[in-house]
Motif scaffolding. Structure first.
Motif, PDB file in Angstrom:
ATOM      1  N   ILE A  72       9.714  51.084  42.236  1.00  0.00           N
ATOM      2  CA  ILE A  72      10.128  51.933  44.185  1.00  0.00           C
ATOM      3  C   ILE A  72       9.513  51.606  44.906  1.00  0.00           C
ATOM      4  O   ILE A  72       9.514  50.935  45.959  1.00  0.00           O
ATOM      5  N   VAL A  73       7.720  51.586  44.574  1.00  0.00           N
ATOM      6  CA  VAL A  73       6.929  51.173  46.397  1.00  0.00           C
ATOM      7  C   VAL A  73       7.204  49.756  46.236  1.00  0.00           C
ATOM      8  O   VAL A  73       7.556  49.785  47.373  1.00  0.00           O
ATOM      9  N   GLY A  74       7.348  48.866  44.821  1.00  0.00           N
ATOM     10  CA  GLY A  74       7.188  47.624  45.363  1.00  0.00           C
ATOM     11  C   GLY A  74       8.786  47.243  45.683  1.00  0.00           C
ATOM     12  O   GLY A  74       9.074  45.942  46.618  1.00  0.00           O
ATOM     13  N   PHE A  75      10.314  47.885  45.281  1.00  0.00           N
ATOM     14  CA  PHE A  75      11.808  47.874  45.593  1.00  0.00           C
ATOM     15  C   PHE A  75      11.603  48.250  47.721  1.00  0.00           C
ATOM     16  O   PHE A  75      11.946  47.705  47.884  1.00  0.00           O
ATOM     17  N   ARG A  76      11.040  49.397  47.321  1.00  0.00           N
ATOM     18  CA  ARG A  76      10.962  49.034  49.150  1.00  0.00           C
ATOM     19  C   ARG A  76      10.270  48.624  49.753  1.00  0.00           C
ATOM     20  O   ARG A  76      10.836  48.187  50.945  1.00  0.00           O
ATOM     21  N   ALA A  77       9.637  47.727  49.790  1.00  0.00           N
ATOM     22  CA  ALA A  77       8.718  46.532  50.282  1.00  0.00           C
ATOM     23  C   ALA A  77       9.933  45.202  50.261  1.00  0.00           C
ATOM     24  O   ALA A  77      10.130  44.927  51.712  1.00  0.00           O
ATOM     25  N   GLY A  78      10.754  45.390  48.972  1.00  0.00           N
ATOM     26  CA  GLY A  78      11.874  44.225  49.563  1.00  0.00           C
ATOM     27  C   GLY A  78      12.621  45.546  50.654  1.00  0.00           C
ATOM     28  O   GLY A  78      13.241  44.537  51.439  1.00  0.00           O
ATOM     29  N   TRP A  79      12.961  46.344  50.780  1.00  0.00           N
ATOM     30  CA  TRP A  79      14.178  46.614  51.378  1.00  0.00           C
ATOM     31  C   TRP A  79      13.531  46.696  52.962  1.00  0.00           C
ATOM     32  O   TRP A  79      14.167  46.396  53.686  1.00  0.00           O
ATOM     33  N   GLY A  80      12.662  46.669  52.678  1.00  0.00           N
ATOM     34  CA  GLY A  80      11.532  46.462  54.342  1.00  0.00           C
ATOM     35  C   GLY A  80      11.480  44.843  55.020  1.00  0.00           C
ATOM     36  O   GLY A  80      12.412  44.911  56.075  1.00  0.00           O
ATOM     37  N   LEU A  81      11.896  44.462  54.179  1.00  0.00           N
ATOM     38  CA  LEU A  81      11.922  42.558  54.099  1.00  0.00           C
ATOM     39  C   LEU A  81      13.509  42.232  54.897  1.00  0.00           C
ATOM     40  O   LEU A  81      13.200  42.506  55.762  1.00  0.00           O
ATOM     41  N   GLY A  82      14.460  43.424  54.056  1.00  0.00           N
ATOM     42  CA  GLY A  82      15.664  43.010  54.800  1.00  0.00           C
ATOM     43  C   GLY A  82      15.614  44.228  55.839  1.00  0.00           C
ATOM     44  O   GLY A  82      16.929  43.134  56.604  1.00  0.00           O
ATOM     45  N   ASN A  83      15.680  44.921  56.420  1.00  0.00           N
ATOM     46  CA  ASN A  83      15.640  46.179  56.838  1.00  0.00           C
ATOM     47  C   ASN A  83      14.833  45.392  58.421  1.00  0.00           C
ATOM     48  O   ASN A  83      15.431  45.696  59.282  1.00  0.00           O
ATOM     49  N   ALA A  84      13.827  44.513  58.075  1.00  0.00           N
ATOM     50  CA  ALA A  84      12.912  43.739  59.400  1.00  0.00           C
ATOM     51  C   ALA A  84      13.763  42.523  60.140  1.00  0.00           C
ATOM     52  O   ALA A  84      14.477  41.989  61.120  1.00  0.00           O
ATOM     53  N   LEU A  85      14.763  41.631  58.977  1.00  0.00           N
ATOM     54  CA  LEU A  85      15.377  40.605  59.173  1.00  0.00           C
ATOM     55  C   LEU A  85      16.331  41.162  60.143  1.00  0.00           C
ATOM     56  O   LEU A  85      17.659  41.005  61.144  1.00  0.00           O
ATOM     57  N   PHE A  86      17.186  42.482  59.699  1.00  0.00           N
ATOM     58  CA  PHE A  86      18.743  42.954  60.320  1.00  0.00           C
ATOM     59  C   PHE A  86      17.897  44.400  61.512  1.00  0.00           C
ATOM     60  O   PHE A  86      18.743  43.539  62.905  1.00  0.00           O
ATOM     61  N   ILE A  87      16.991  44.961  61.438  1.00  0.00           N
ATOM     62  CA  ILE A  87      17.065  45.101  63.353  1.00  0.00           C
ATOM     63  C   ILE A  87      15.969  43.973  64.404  1.00  0.00           C
ATOM     64  O   ILE A  87      16.829  44.783  64.702  1.00  0.00           O
ATOM     65  N   ALA A  88      15.573  43.508  63.517  1.00  0.00           N
ATOM     66  CA  ALA A  88      15.667  42.907  64.457  1.00  0.00           C
ATOM     67  C   ALA A  88      15.990  41.586  65.398  1.00  0.00           C
ATOM     68  O   ALA A  88      16.279  41.275  66.968  1.00  0.00           O
ATOM     69  N   THR A  89      17.491  41.288  64.711  1.00  0.00           N
ATOM     70  CA  THR A  89      18.041  41.054  65.617  1.00  0.00           C
ATOM     71  C   THR A  89      19.467  41.748  65.524  1.00  0.00           C
ATOM     72  O   THR A  89      20.280  40.818  66.364  1.00  0.00           O
ATOM     73  N   ALA A  90      19.868  42.762  64.993  1.00  0.00           N
ATOM     74  CA  ALA A  90      21.264  43.836  65.476  1.00  0.00           C
ATOM     75  C   ALA A  90      21.085  43.661  67.218  1.00  0.00           C
ATOM     76  O   ALA A  90      21.883  43.336  67.483  1.00  0.00           O
ATOM     77  N   LEU A  91      19.704  43.606  68.046  1.00  0.00           N
ATOM     78  CA  LEU A  91      19.904  44.741  68.991  1.00  0.00           C
ATOM     79  C   LEU A  91      20.253  43.230  70.137  1.00  0.00           C
ATOM     80  O   LEU A  91      21.136  43.780  71.064  1.00  0.00           O
ATOM     81  N   ALA A  92      19.606  41.921  69.460  1.00  0.00           N
ATOM     82  CA  ALA A  92      20.571  41.122  70.341  1.00  0.00           C
ATOM     83  C   ALA A  92      21.633  40.372  70.131  1.00  0.00           C
ATOM     84  O   ALA A  92      22.310  40.539  71.384  1.00  0.00           O
TER      85      ALA A  92
END
Length: 398
Positions: A114-134
């Protein structure tokens, strides 16, 4: 560049127009809601995950650490990716990763998985969150200030609904919340795919070094360090509090953090702009962060009384909602760089605190006492206030 105070004040005068947006804005906003659910989704199920998978509390806290640590590092590459493939494709890639890794987390058989998959989830969230506001800024009506309000509304709704969904589905199985996010993000993926159109590619390509260079501007660096320290309080509250409420069921924890999130959403959208317009960003932030520190201190001293902790958690939501909106707006004004670059630089620094705080809380609780993490959180927030005050001369434009 228009000062944030006057911008928000002007927006407040025409607030009724804020909600009349193209469908593309609502598609991205819906995806934002689901993305931000991931922040508080696991709160109600932390004790149950530890129990079912025979994991220690510090091990379970790594669900937050891996998620936030990967987001911090990934913020340095989000601009590189989005400036080459465009905002829409970057959003879609982030959503695909969130769907994949949230599903795999639900299918895990050990805490390390779960810890490892949450890390992958964090990568997806970074791509999404950093771009969403723009992306929202580029297609929304109402300018930057209006877009920030929509973004914060989505953030607040996601943070509030996340624990509720986690409590309801977690009451069935600890795997339920992970599968629930995978399903909702799949819907969000198709919404963005079909409805988001007309987002131009950035005119200039961004390098990995650009966010680091942006931190040379004292105003942006000040905001980042303040947020890093502030997150010691934020994520102590978010990640450790379920363990000092042992009498609450999974549903009870979900309802408690739902109240926290609702208060956060209300204050971020309706209260923060008014306080900012009347008192200014910096003065309001000094007061709000000081009150947040006081709230954490109360939990540290009186947290053995369950009702005190529950009330303080919900009240904290109000302080966090105001602060989130003020800081998000201020970061956009803190340096003469493009908004995505400023956001990436700021997020890189602040998520370092988000990664350390949960792990540190688990260790301090074992080494000292279950309530000691709240003293560390209090100290972190107060240090954040001092950092913000010391850098005030670089933040006159916010």
């Amino acid at each position: 560049m228009q000062p944030a105070t006057s911008s928000v004040h002007a927006h407040a005068a025409t607030g009724e127009k804020l909600w009349k947006q193209p469908m593309a804005v609502w598609a991205v906003s819906f995806a934002c809601v689901i993305a931000f659910m991931g922040l508080g989704l696991v709160d109600p199920i932390l004790p149950e995950i530890g129990k079912q998978l025979h994991a220690s509390k510090p091990q379970v806290e790594l669900l937050f650490t891996s998620y936030n640590a990967v987001m911090a590092v990934a913020m340095l590459i989000t601009g590189v990716i989005s400036s080459r493939i465009g905002s829409k494709l970057t959003l879609l890639c982030g959503l695909v990763l969130i769907v994949l890794f949230s599903f795999l987390a639900g299918h895990s058989s050990s805490i390390s998985q779960i810890v490892g998959f949450r890390a992958g989830w964090g990568l997806g969230n970074a791509l999404f969150i950093a771009t969403a506001l723009a992306a929202i800024v580029s297609v929304a009506r109402g300018g930057t200030a209006g877009s920030v309000i929509l973004y914060e509304a989505a953030l607040g709704l996601g943070i509030s609904v996340g624990p509720l969904l986690g409590g309801v589905l977690g009451g069935i199985s600890w795997r339920g919340p992970f599968y629930g996010v995978a399903c909702l993000m799949t819907i969000a993926f198709f919404g963005v795919l079909v409805l988001l159109r007309g987002v131009p590619k950035p005119a200039n390509r961004v390098s990995v070094a650009d966010p680091i260079r942006a931190l040379r501007y004292p105003g942006l660096l000040t905001m980042g360090i303040m947020a890093l320290l502030y997150n010691f309080g934020f994520f102590t509250l978010l990640a450790w509090t379920p363990y000092i409420l042992p009498k609450l069921t999974t549903h009870g924890l979900g309802y408690t953090f739902f109240g926290w999130g609702v208060f956060l959403a209300i204050t971020s959208v309706f209260v923060a702009p008014r306080l900012q317009a009347r008192f200014g960003t910096l003065r309001t932030t000094y007061v709000v962060l000081s009150l947040f520190a006081l709230d954490l201190l109360v939990i540290g001293i009186f947290g053995s009384h369950e009702w005190v902790t529950i009330v303080c958690v919900i009240i904290c939501g109000g302080f966090l909602g105001i602060n989130n909106t003020l800081v998000t707006t201020a970061v956009m004004q803190a340096a003469p760089v493009e908004r995505p670059t400023a956001s990436a630089a700021y997020s890189f620094v602040r998520f370092i605190g988000s990664a350390i705080a949960p792990w540190l809380a688990g260790k301090m609780a074992i080494w000292v006492s279950p309530y000691f993490p709240y003293y560390i959180g209090t100290a972190g927030v107060l240090l954040g206030v001092l950092v913000l005050y010391s850098g005030r001369k670089h933040l006159q434009s916010v």
